[in-house]
Write a protein that holds these residues in place. Structure first.
Motif, PDB file in Angstrom:
ATOM      1  N   ARG A 132       0.824  -1.209   0.000  1.00  0.00           N
ATOM      2  CA  ARG A 132       0.000   0.000   0.000  1.00  0.00           C
ATOM      3  C   ARG A 132       0.864   1.268   0.000  1.00  0.00           C
ATOM      4  N   THR A 133       1.951   1.238   0.746  1.00  0.00           N
ATOM      5  CA  THR A 133       2.864   2.381   0.766  1.00  0.00           C
ATOM      6  C   THR A 133       3.490   2.601  -0.604  1.00  0.00           C
ATOM      7  N   ALA A 134       3.874   1.505  -1.273  1.00  0.00           N
ATOM      8  CA  ALA A 134       4.474   1.622  -2.604  1.00  0.00           C
ATOM      9  C   ALA A 134       3.502   2.238  -3.599  1.00  0.00           C
ATOM     10  N   VAL A 135       2.224   1.834  -3.533  1.00  0.00           N
ATOM     11  CA  VAL A 135       1.225   2.385  -4.444  1.00  0.00           C
ATOM     12  C   VAL A 135       0.997   3.866  -4.161  1.00  0.00           C
ATOM     13  N   THR A 136       0.865   4.221  -2.888  1.00  0.00           N
ATOM     14  CA  THR A 136       0.633   5.623  -2.517  1.00  0.00           C
ATOM     15  C   THR A 136       1.814   6.493  -2.912  1.00  0.00           C
ATOM     16  N   GLN A 137       3.023   6.025  -2.604  1.00  0.00           N
ATOM     17  CA  GLN A 137       4.214   6.799  -2.940  1.00  0.00           C
ATOM     18  C   GLN A 137       4.404   6.896  -4.447  1.00  0.00           C
ATOM     19  N   GLY A 138       4.154   5.800  -5.146  1.00  0.00           N
ATOM     20  CA  GLY A 138       4.297   5.823  -6.600  1.00  0.00           C
ATOM     21  C   GLY A 138       3.330   6.788  -7.257  1.00  0.00           C
ATOM     22  N   ALA A 139       2.066   6.789  -6.815  1.00  0.00           N
ATOM     23  CA  ALA A 139       1.080   7.705  -7.380  1.00  0.00           C
ATOM     24  C   ALA A 139       1.443   9.153  -7.080  1.00  0.00           C
ATOM     25  N   THR A 140       1.949   9.405  -5.875  1.00  0.00           N
ATOM     26  CA  THR A 140       2.327  10.772  -5.493  1.00  0.00           C
ATOM     27  C   THR A 140       3.509  11.270  -6.310  1.00  0.00           C
ATOM     28  N   GLU A 141       4.516  10.426  -6.465  1.00  0.00           N
ATOM     29  CA  GLU A 141       5.723  10.844  -7.173  1.00  0.00           C
ATOM     30  C   GLU A 141       5.516  10.944  -8.682  1.00  0.00           C
ATOM     31  N   ARG A 142       4.535  10.252  -9.209  1.00  0.00           N
ATOM     32  CA  ARG A 142       4.280  10.316 -10.650  1.00  0.00           C
ATOM     33  C   ARG A 142       3.193  11.326 -11.003  1.00  0.00           C
ATOM     34  N   LEU A 143       2.647  12.007 -10.026  1.00  0.00           N
ATOM     35  CA  LEU A 143       1.590  12.986 -10.288  1.00  0.00           C
ATOM     36  C   LEU A 143       2.081  14.115 -11.193  1.00  0.00           C
ATOM     37  N   VAL A 144       3.207  14.718 -10.832  1.00  0.00           N
ATOM     38  CA  VAL A 144       3.723  15.855 -11.611  1.00  0.00           C
ATOM     39  C   VAL A 144       4.146  15.433 -13.022  1.00  0.00           C
ATOM     40  N   PRO A 145       4.938  14.347 -13.213  1.00  0.00           N
ATOM     41  CA  PRO A 145       5.292  13.968 -14.587  1.00  0.00           C
ATOM     42  C   PRO A 145       4.086  13.674 -15.475  1.00  0.00           C
ATOM     43  N   ILE A 146       3.082  12.980 -14.922  1.00  0.00           N
ATOM     44  CA  ILE A 146       1.904  12.661 -15.722  1.00  0.00           C
ATOM     45  C   ILE A 146       1.116  13.919 -16.062  1.00  0.00           C
ATOM     46  N   MET A 148       2.326  16.951 -16.338  1.00  0.00           N
ATOM     47  CA  MET A 148       3.099  17.754 -17.293  1.00  0.00           C
ATOM     48  C   MET A 148       2.962  17.216 -18.710  1.00  0.00           C
ATOM     49  N   THR A 149       3.054  15.897 -18.876  1.00  0.00           N
ATOM     50  CA  THR A 149       2.939  15.335 -20.221  1.00  0.00           C
ATOM     51  C   THR A 149       1.523  15.513 -20.773  1.00  0.00           C
ATOM     52  N   ALA A 150       0.524  15.372 -19.900  1.00  0.00           N
ATOM     53  CA  ALA A 150      -0.855  15.542 -20.352  1.00  0.00           C
ATOM     54  C   ALA A 150      -1.141  17.004 -20.692  1.00  0.00           C
ATOM     55  N   LEU A 151      -0.649  17.925 -19.859  1.00  0.00           N
ATOM     56  CA  LEU A 151      -0.881  19.346 -20.121  1.00  0.00           C
ATOM     57  C   LEU A 151      -0.166  19.804 -21.389  1.00  0.00           C
ATOM     58  N   ALA A 152       1.043  19.280 -21.614  1.00  0.00           N
ATOM     59  CA  ALA A 152       1.783  19.675 -22.819  1.00  0.00           C
ATOM     60  C   ALA A 152       1.008  19.304 -24.078  1.00  0.00           C
ATOM     61  N   ALA A 153       0.414  18.102 -24.070  1.00  0.00           N
ATOM     62  CA  ALA A 153      -0.368  17.678 -25.231  1.00  0.00           C
ATOM     63  C   ALA A 153      -1.708  18.403 -25.294  1.00  0.00           C
ATOM     64  N   GLY A 154      -2.359  18.558 -24.130  1.00  0.00           N
ATOM     65  CA  GLY A 154      -3.691  19.168 -24.106  1.00  0.00           C
ATOM     66  C   GLY A 154      -3.682  20.642 -24.469  1.00  0.00           C
ATOM     67  N   LEU A 155      -2.737  21.407 -23.915  1.00  0.00           N
ATOM     68  CA  LEU A 155      -2.695  22.842 -24.191  1.00  0.00           C
ATOM     69  C   LEU A 155      -2.359  23.129 -25.656  1.00  0.00           C
ATOM     70  N   ALA A 156      -1.565  22.254 -26.261  1.00  0.00           N
ATOM     71  CA  ALA A 156      -1.232  22.449 -27.680  1.00  0.00           C
ATOM     72  C   ALA A 156      -2.457  22.285 -28.571  1.00  0.00           C
ATOM     73  N   LEU A 157      -3.472  21.569 -28.069  1.00  0.00           N
ATOM     74  CA  LEU A 157      -4.671  21.326 -28.871  1.00  0.00           C
ATOM     75  C   LEU A 157      -5.747  22.395 -28.677  1.00  0.00           C
ATOM     76  N   VAL A 158      -5.589  23.265 -27.691  1.00  0.00           N
ATOM     77  CA  VAL A 158      -6.620  24.277 -27.409  1.00  0.00           C
ATOM     78  C   VAL A 158      -6.879  25.175 -28.623  1.00  0.00           C
ATOM     79  N   PRO A 159      -5.841  25.750 -29.283  1.00  0.00           N
ATOM     80  CA  PRO A 159      -6.126  26.594 -30.459  1.00  0.00           C
ATOM     81  C   PRO A 159      -6.864  25.844 -31.568  1.00  0.00           C
ATOM     82  N   ILE A 160      -6.534  24.563 -31.765  1.00  0.00           N
ATOM     83  CA  ILE A 160      -7.198  23.773 -32.804  1.00  0.00           C
ATOM     84  C   ILE A 160      -8.655  23.553 -32.441  1.00  0.00           C
ATOM     85  N   ALA A 161      -8.917  23.233 -31.169  1.00  0.00           N
ATOM     86  CA  ALA A 161     -10.293  22.993 -30.731  1.00  0.00           C
ATOM     87  C   ALA A 161     -11.130  24.268 -30.837  1.00  0.00           C
ATOM     88  N   LEU A 162     -10.534  25.409 -30.548  1.00  0.00           N
ATOM     89  CA  LEU A 162     -11.267  26.674 -30.605  1.00  0.00           C
ATOM     90  C   LEU A 162     -11.586  27.103 -32.032  1.00  0.00           C
TER      91      LEU A 162
END
Length: 209
Positions: A132-146, A148-162
């Motif tokens: 349980r500690t490994a899962v909690t720590q893993g999710a916490t430590e991977r929050l920022v990288p995930i 960042m990668t999602a925001l980089a892709a998502g924000l690039a699509l905002v002008p196209i969607a608009l």
């Protein structure tokens, strides 16, 4: 004001109800809608095959069918937002929308891989013995990288969607809407749902089947 496929479906329905053709005659409907329908069907079947192949690849790479299934859980999580994107883009499941779903599934699967692989790394390399500690720590430590990668892709699509509704955006805008909203739901739920289910159904790396 409607998509071409719905118009053709209405024409076919009315013709079949109101017109009786002489023996030896038949009607065929062709054109752009026919090509679109064939492409959509091919993409759907190919997508299904790719999803199945990805599952077996993940199961083999992680040595656990459970981990493969938990990573693939990101696909329905992304599907939630993708359906919202289709609705906001006009409610038509076009070829562009299907391509958007395929791209979305790839990004969502990558986020799941990042999360599960880090949980296993903490157990195998960092010596975190409590699951349980490994899962909690893993999710916490991977929050920022995930995020960042999602925001980089998502924000690039905002002008196209608009740009939806403008000339030349018929393909790009629906695809961008699917990816953008799918990333939103997949990323948010990935950090909540997957860790919870991993604790419930996952197994420690040392004893993974």
């Amino acid at each position: 004001g409607r998509d071409l496929r719905r118009v053709v479906n209405d024409i076919q329905g009315r013709v079949s109800q109101n017109i009786t053709l002489p023996q030896g005659y038949h009607l065929e409907y062709g054109g752009q809608f026919e090509s679109e329908a064939q492409a959509s069907s091919q993409l759907l079947w190919l997508s299904l095959g790719v999803v199945i192949a990805i599952y077996f690849i993940l199961s083999g790479a992680f040595g656990s069918s459970r981990d493969g299934l938990l990573i693939m859980l990101n696909l329905p999580l992304g599907l939630i937002g993708g359906v919202v994107g289709v609705y906001l883009a006009g409610g038509v499941l076009s070829v562009a929308s299907i391509v958007g779903f395929i791209t979305l599934f790839g990004i969502a699967t990558r986020n799941g891989i990042m999360l599960v692989s880090h949980i296993r790394y903490l157990q195998e390399q960092e010596g975190v013995t409590d699951f349980r500690t490994a899962v909690t720590q893993g999710a916490t430590e991977r929050l920022v990288p995930i995020l960042m990668t999602a925001l980089a892709a998502g924000l690039a699509l905002v002008p196209i969607a608009l740009s939806a509704g403008e000339p030349g955006s018929e393909i790009q805008a629906p695809m961008a809407m699917v990816i953008m909203f799918g990333l939103l739901s997949s990323t948010a739920l990935n950090m909540i749902v997957v860790p919870i289910l991993y604790v419930r159904f996952g197994r420690p790396a040392a004893t993974a089947p």
